[in-house]
Design a protein around this motif. Structure first.
Motif, short mmCIF file in Angstrom:
data_model
loop_
_atom_site.label_atom_id
_atom_site.label_comp_id
_atom_site.label_asym_id
_atom_site.label_seq_id
_atom_site.Cartn_x
_atom_site.Cartn_y
_atom_site.Cartn_z
N ASP A 18 6.93 16.60 -19.95
CA ASP A 18 7.10 15.43 -19.07
C ASP A 18 8.29 15.62 -18.13
O ASP A 18 8.14 15.57 -16.91
CB ASP A 18 7.27 14.15 -19.87
N VAL A 19 9.47 15.84 -18.70
CA VAL A 19 10.69 15.94 -17.90
C VAL A 19 10.73 17.26 -17.14
O VAL A 19 10.93 17.29 -15.93
CB VAL A 19 11.94 15.75 -18.77
N GLY A 20 10.55 18.36 -17.86
CA GLY A 20 10.58 19.67 -17.21
C GLY A 20 9.49 19.84 -16.17
O GLY A 20 9.73 20.38 -15.09
N GLY A 47 13.03 13.42 -13.78
CA GLY A 47 12.40 13.24 -15.09
C GLY A 47 13.27 12.42 -16.00
O GLY A 47 14.44 12.74 -16.21
N ILE A 48 12.69 11.37 -16.56
CA ILE A 48 13.39 10.50 -17.50
C ILE A 48 12.82 10.74 -18.89
O ILE A 48 11.61 10.65 -19.10
CB ILE A 48 13.22 9.01 -17.13
N LEU A 49 13.69 11.07 -19.83
CA LEU A 49 13.27 11.27 -21.21
C LEU A 49 13.36 9.95 -21.96
O LEU A 49 14.40 9.30 -21.98
CB LEU A 49 14.15 12.32 -21.89
N VAL A 50 12.24 9.55 -22.56
CA VAL A 50 12.16 8.30 -23.33
C VAL A 50 12.17 8.66 -24.81
O VAL A 50 11.38 9.49 -25.26
CB VAL A 50 10.90 7.51 -22.96
N SER A 86 12.12 11.17 -4.69
CA SER A 86 12.15 9.78 -5.14
C SER A 86 11.05 9.52 -6.17
O SER A 86 11.06 8.49 -6.83
CB SER A 86 12.01 8.81 -3.96
N CYS A 87 10.12 10.45 -6.31
CA CYS A 87 9.09 10.34 -7.35
C CYS A 87 9.71 10.72 -8.69
O CYS A 87 10.65 11.50 -8.75
CB CYS A 87 7.93 11.28 -7.06
N LEU A 88 9.18 10.15 -9.75
CA LEU A 88 9.70 10.50 -11.08
C LEU A 88 8.62 10.36 -12.12
O LEU A 88 7.57 9.77 -11.89
CB LEU A 88 10.91 9.64 -11.44
N ASP A 89 8.92 10.94 -13.28
CA ASP A 89 8.03 10.82 -14.44
C ASP A 89 8.90 10.43 -15.62
O ASP A 89 10.00 10.96 -15.79
CB ASP A 89 7.34 12.15 -14.72
N ALA A 90 8.44 9.49 -16.40
CA ALA A 90 9.12 9.09 -17.62
C ALA A 90 8.20 9.42 -18.78
O ALA A 90 7.04 9.02 -18.78
CB ALA A 90 9.44 7.59 -17.61
N GLY A 91 8.72 10.17 -19.74
CA GLY A 91 7.89 10.54 -20.88
C GLY A 91 8.72 10.93 -22.07
O GLY A 91 9.94 11.08 -21.99
N ASP A 92 8.04 11.16 -23.20
CA ASP A 92 8.72 11.45 -24.46
C ASP A 92 8.78 12.93 -24.80
O ASP A 92 9.27 13.31 -25.86
CB ASP A 92 8.07 10.68 -25.60
N ASP A 93 8.32 13.78 -23.89
CA ASP A 93 8.32 15.22 -24.13
C ASP A 93 9.24 15.89 -23.10
O ASP A 93 8.95 15.90 -21.91
CB ASP A 93 6.89 15.76 -24.00
N VAL A 94 10.36 16.43 -23.58
CA VAL A 94 11.36 16.97 -22.67
C VAL A 94 10.82 18.16 -21.87
O VAL A 94 11.13 18.31 -20.69
CB VAL A 94 12.69 17.32 -23.39
N ARG A 95 10.00 18.99 -22.47
CA ARG A 95 9.48 20.16 -21.75
C ARG A 95 8.36 19.78 -20.80
O ARG A 95 8.42 20.09 -19.62
CB ARG A 95 8.98 21.22 -22.74
N GLU A 140 16.96 16.45 -25.78
CA GLU A 140 17.53 16.53 -24.44
C GLU A 140 18.56 17.65 -24.30
O GLU A 140 19.00 17.96 -23.20
CB GLU A 140 18.15 15.18 -24.03
N HIS A 141 18.91 18.28 -25.41
CA HIS A 141 19.88 19.38 -25.38
C HIS A 141 19.22 20.72 -25.67
O HIS A 141 19.91 21.70 -25.91
CB HIS A 141 20.99 19.12 -26.41
N GLN A 142 17.88 20.75 -25.64
CA GLN A 142 17.15 21.97 -25.96
C GLN A 142 16.24 22.37 -24.81
O GLN A 142 16.01 21.61 -23.88
CB GLN A 142 16.31 21.76 -27.21
N LEU A 143 15.72 23.55 -24.90
CA LEU A 143 14.69 24.07 -24.00
C LEU A 143 15.15 24.24 -22.56
O LEU A 143 14.34 24.44 -21.68
CB LEU A 143 13.44 23.18 -24.04
N GLY A 144 16.45 24.15 -22.29
CA GLY A 144 16.95 24.38 -20.94
C GLY A 144 16.54 23.33 -19.93
O GLY A 144 16.57 23.58 -18.73
N VAL A 145 16.14 22.16 -20.39
CA VAL A 145 15.75 21.07 -19.50
C VAL A 145 16.79 19.96 -19.65
O VAL A 145 17.07 19.52 -20.76
CB VAL A 145 14.35 20.52 -19.85
N THR A 146 17.36 19.51 -18.53
CA THR A 146 18.32 18.42 -18.55
C THR A 146 17.71 17.20 -17.88
O THR A 146 17.51 17.20 -16.66
CB THR A 146 19.62 18.82 -17.81
N PRO A 147 17.36 16.18 -18.65
CA PRO A 147 16.75 14.98 -18.06
C PRO A 147 17.71 14.31 -17.06
O PRO A 147 18.93 14.38 -17.20
CB PRO A 147 16.53 14.06 -19.26
N ASP A 148 17.13 13.68 -16.05
CA ASP A 148 17.94 12.90 -15.11
C ASP A 148 18.49 11.67 -15.79
O ASP A 148 19.53 11.15 -15.38
CB ASP A 148 17.11 12.53 -13.89
#
Length: 85
Positions: A35-37, A46-49, A24-33, A59-67
């Protein structure tokens, strides 16, 4: 298992108590690797802003899929509030 986080040392120290404990914890940030990763590797969501460091298509790179991917932090708050019980 072990958990590996990207990011600043202070962030890793701060997240140490929640690693793998509460989705239920999350992080919102502008760095997909970082912050989100990093959040996802710690067992959080992880929420990508799309502000600051964000670049179109991150959001389609680095193998990380934001929630979730949102346009700004106000939209991130709206996303969070819409999912509260």
């Amino acid at each position: 298992g072990s958990c590996e986080l990207y990011g600043q040392g202070w962030a890793q120290d701060m997240l140490w108590p929640v690693r793998g404990h509460d989705s239920s914890c999350l992080d919102a940030g502008d760095d997909v690797r970082d912050d989100v990763g990093g959040a996802q590797k710690a067992g959080m969501r992880g929420i990508l802003v799309q502000t600051g460091k964000y670049r179109a298509g991150d959001e389609h790179q680095l193998g990380v899929t934001p929630d979730a991917t949102v346009s700004n932090f106000a939209a991130a708050v709206d996303w969070i509030l819409a999912r509260q019980n």
